[in-house]
Write a protein that holds these residues in place. Structure first.
Motif, PDB file in Angstrom:
ATOM      1  N   ALA A  70       8.250  -1.895   5.314  1.00 50.57           N
ATOM      2  CA  ALA A  70       6.891  -1.505   4.950  1.00 50.57           C
ATOM      3  C   ALA A  70       6.461  -2.187   3.657  1.00 50.57           C
ATOM      4  CB  ALA A  70       6.806   0.005   4.815  1.00 50.57           C
ATOM      5  N   ARG A  71       7.389  -2.233   2.702  1.00 54.79           N
ATOM      6  CA  ARG A  71       7.063  -2.886   1.433  1.00 54.79           C
ATOM      7  C   ARG A  71       6.778  -4.362   1.625  1.00 54.79           C
ATOM      8  NH1 ARG A  71      10.756  -0.902  -3.543  1.00 54.79           N
ATOM      9  NH2 ARG A  71       9.920   1.205  -3.628  1.00 54.79           N
ATOM     10  N   GLU A  72       7.622  -4.991   2.411  1.00 57.22           N
ATOM     11  CA  GLU A  72       7.409  -6.423   2.651  1.00 57.22           C
ATOM     12  C   GLU A  72       6.037  -6.651   3.280  1.00 57.22           C
ATOM     13  OE1 GLU A  72      12.156  -7.139   3.542  1.00 57.22           O
ATOM     14  OE2 GLU A  72      10.663  -7.607   5.106  1.00 57.22           O
ATOM     15  N   GLU A  73       5.767  -5.794   4.242  1.00 57.44           N
ATOM     16  CA  GLU A  73       4.490  -5.938   4.937  1.00 57.44           C
ATOM     17  C   GLU A  73       3.324  -5.726   3.967  1.00 57.44           C
ATOM     18  OE1 GLU A  73       4.527  -3.383   8.357  1.00 57.44           O
ATOM     19  OE2 GLU A  73       2.616  -4.197   9.085  1.00 57.44           O
ATOM     20  N   PHE A  74       3.457  -4.685   3.183  1.00 58.75           N
ATOM     21  CA  PHE A  74       2.388  -4.388   2.222  1.00 58.75           C
ATOM     22  C   PHE A  74       2.169  -5.564   1.270  1.00 58.75           C
ATOM     23  CE2 PHE A  74       1.115  -2.966  -1.999  1.00 58.75           C
ATOM     24  CZ  PHE A  74      -0.031  -2.251  -1.717  1.00 58.75           C
ATOM     25  N   MET A  75       3.272  -6.080   0.732  1.00 60.03           N
ATOM     26  CA  MET A  75       3.153  -7.172  -0.234  1.00 60.03           C
ATOM     27  C   MET A  75       2.530  -8.406   0.413  1.00 60.03           C
ATOM     28  SD  MET A  75       4.116  -5.977  -3.118  1.00 60.03           S
ATOM     29  CE  MET A  75       4.396  -7.402  -4.167  1.00 60.03           C
ATOM     30  N   GLU A  76       2.920  -8.631   1.636  1.00 63.54           N
ATOM     31  CA  GLU A  76       2.403  -9.820   2.306  1.00 63.54           C
ATOM     32  C   GLU A  76       0.891  -9.688   2.570  1.00 63.54           C
ATOM     33  OE1 GLU A  76       4.345 -10.799   6.050  1.00 63.54           O
ATOM     34  OE2 GLU A  76       2.473 -11.839   6.565  1.00 63.54           O
ATOM     35  N   ILE A  77       0.512  -8.533   3.095  1.00 64.27           N
ATOM     36  CA  ILE A  77      -0.908  -8.350   3.416  1.00 64.27           C
ATOM     37  C   ILE A  77      -1.743  -8.309   2.145  1.00 64.27           C
ATOM     38  CG2 ILE A  77      -2.586  -6.816   4.500  1.00 64.27           C
ATOM     39  CD1 ILE A  77      -0.283  -5.907   6.354  1.00 64.27           C
TER      40      ILE A  77
END
Lengths: 194, 267
Positions: A174-181
């Protein structure tokens, strides 16, 4: 034929409680969990104008299903209903919004603010919600509960009905996704948006 | 595991996003409205099936879990092999007497059930494409009320607002409260033996909520109103249909009663 004078089945073994205690139980449930469910609704993608109604809907379902809610699992039950209500609300909204395609960061486009200025009040809130909306359902839930609601991994595992290890790995994703978006959005915003 | 906001540089874009989360407390007006609407459902019977002690325990455990999250195991254990007692009373019982108790036993272990309950077949307050009887194996708590309830349902005090919604008609999906009110109106009329008003209220319900989540309750009320009006053949026909669709449904006894009544009244 019509037993008009038949009263309620009071005194029957299957109705050991008065409606008053049912009401009190529900009031307690409501008081304990309404704010929590209300907070998650917006985070889970329910449009702001529909958050109050969506939360109400969760508790009406709960009122109808009080007897199915197990002690200790109230919040989990309510959250389970809430995520369905939120998913439906997202679908409805997307169906409505898809006619007018709204690119990420579109609501900053008018004034061509730079990212720092854009990070003010409702505008940054809107951006946060856009990032959340762009996340996958499962990671969004985990992210919201951990990063915004600040629950523990264990609480999240309980709430979502998953093992703690799964919760942990979901949180990482989730964190990776958040940071990417968020990174993409930042880039878009600093280009001034299309 | 630290929170992301504590790991990000304070002035970063991402940290600002996280900081923008509103959180906070819900507004009081909608909150009270939601409580009122839900309490009406409780009064209608949704909550009356609760075993009193269990209900109280449930509520307090919930409050405890909000804080620590540790209460679930302990209280859950006490619930192993719990039984759900669902009492089906009469919708607006004054019109057609009779009550049936449905007992369902759930043999799930506490841990398992805790995780499964959210994904259990919650009858979402939303018309899914094919709603009618996916639930018939495990009937949802029915919209049922102890006989004297309709009048007493706190109408003056609660007065569920007739403008309940901040969302206009473009989002009828969130109008379960409206459904409840419409059904309530029909029930009250039936309790007063005003079959014309009952049927009008049900027509109104059907028109506004063609795939409503209380459609089954509406159909049962209609059957009873028709029977009360003396339209036994039509009542029996509809009752048969409902029974066929949901032979083990929570209203079966009431529907049979109507069918039996029709048989008795026909030559």
């Amino acid at each position: 034929m019509l037993a008009l004078e038949l009263g309620p089945v009071k005194g029957s073994a299957v109705l050991p409680t008065s409606s008053a205690s049912g009401e009190n139980a529900f009031r307690a449930l409501f008081a304990a969990h309404y704010p929590f469910i209300w907070r998650q609704m917006r985070r889970l993608g329910v449009p702001e104008s529909a958050v109050d109604d969506a939360t109400q809907e969760v508790f009406i379902v709960a009122a109808r299903r009080m007897s199915d809610i197990q002690p200790g699992a109230e919040r989990s039950f309510l959250f389970g209903v809430a995520r369905r209500v939120a998913a439906d609300a997202r679908r409805t909204r997307h169906a409505r919004a898809s006619a007018v395609s709204e690119p990420l960061g579109a609501d900053t486009a008018d004034e061509r603010e730079d990212p720092e200025q854009a990070l003010q009040g409702r505008r940054s809130q809107a951006m946060l919600h856009r990032v959340l909306d762009a996340m996958a359902d499962d990671t969004r839930e985990a992210f919201v509960l951990f990063e915004l609601e600040e629950l523990s991994r264990r609480e999240i595992a309980e709430l979502l009905g998953i093992p703690e290890g799964t919760a942990a790995s979901r949180l990482r994703r989730a964190r990776e996704e958040f940071m990417e978006i968020a990174g993409r959005m930042k880039a878009t915003a600093s280009r001034g948006a299309p | 595991m630290k929170r992301l906001k504590d790991e990000l540089p304070e002035e970063s874009f991402e940290a600002s996003l996280l900081a923008a989360d509103a959180g906070g407390e819900p507004p009081e007006g909608p909150r009270r409205r939601a409580l009122d609407a839900a309490l009406r459902v409780v009064a209608l019977g949704g909550g009356s099936a609760l075993v009193a002690g269990k209900a109280a325990a449930a509520a307090t455990a919930g409050a405890a879990a909000t804080g620590g999250g540790g209460a679930a195991g302990a209280t859950g254990a006490a619930l192993a092999g719990w039984k759900i007692l669902a009492v089906v009373a009469i919708v607006g019982g004054a019109a057609v007497g009779g009550a049936v108790a449905v007992t369902r036993t759930t043999d799930v272990a506490p841990s398992e059930s805790a995780t499964s309950s959210p994904s259990a077949p919650v009858p979402l307050a939303r018309p899914e494409p094919a709603p009618p009887d996916t639930q018939s194996a495990a009937p949802p708590p029915m919209l049922a009320a102890p006989a004297p309830a309709p009048i007493h349902v706190d109408t003056p005090k609660v007065a569920v607002p007739s403008v309940p919604s901040t969302v206009p008609s473009s989002a009828p999906v969130f109008d379960l409260a409206g459904e409840v009110r419409a059904i309530d109106r029909a029930r009250a009329a039936l309790a007063g033996r005003d079959t014309g008003e009952t049927l009008a209220a049900l027509d109104d319900y059907d028109r506004r909520y063609p795939a409503g989540s209380l459609a089954r309750e509406a159909a049962v009320l209609r059957v009873e109103a028709l029977a009360l009006r003396g339209d036994h053949a039509e009542a029996a026909r509809r009752a048969q249909e409902l029974l066929a669709a949901s032979p083990e449904g929570p209203y079966r006894a009431r529907l049979r009663k109507v069918i039996d009544g029709a048989a008795a009244s026909s030559p």
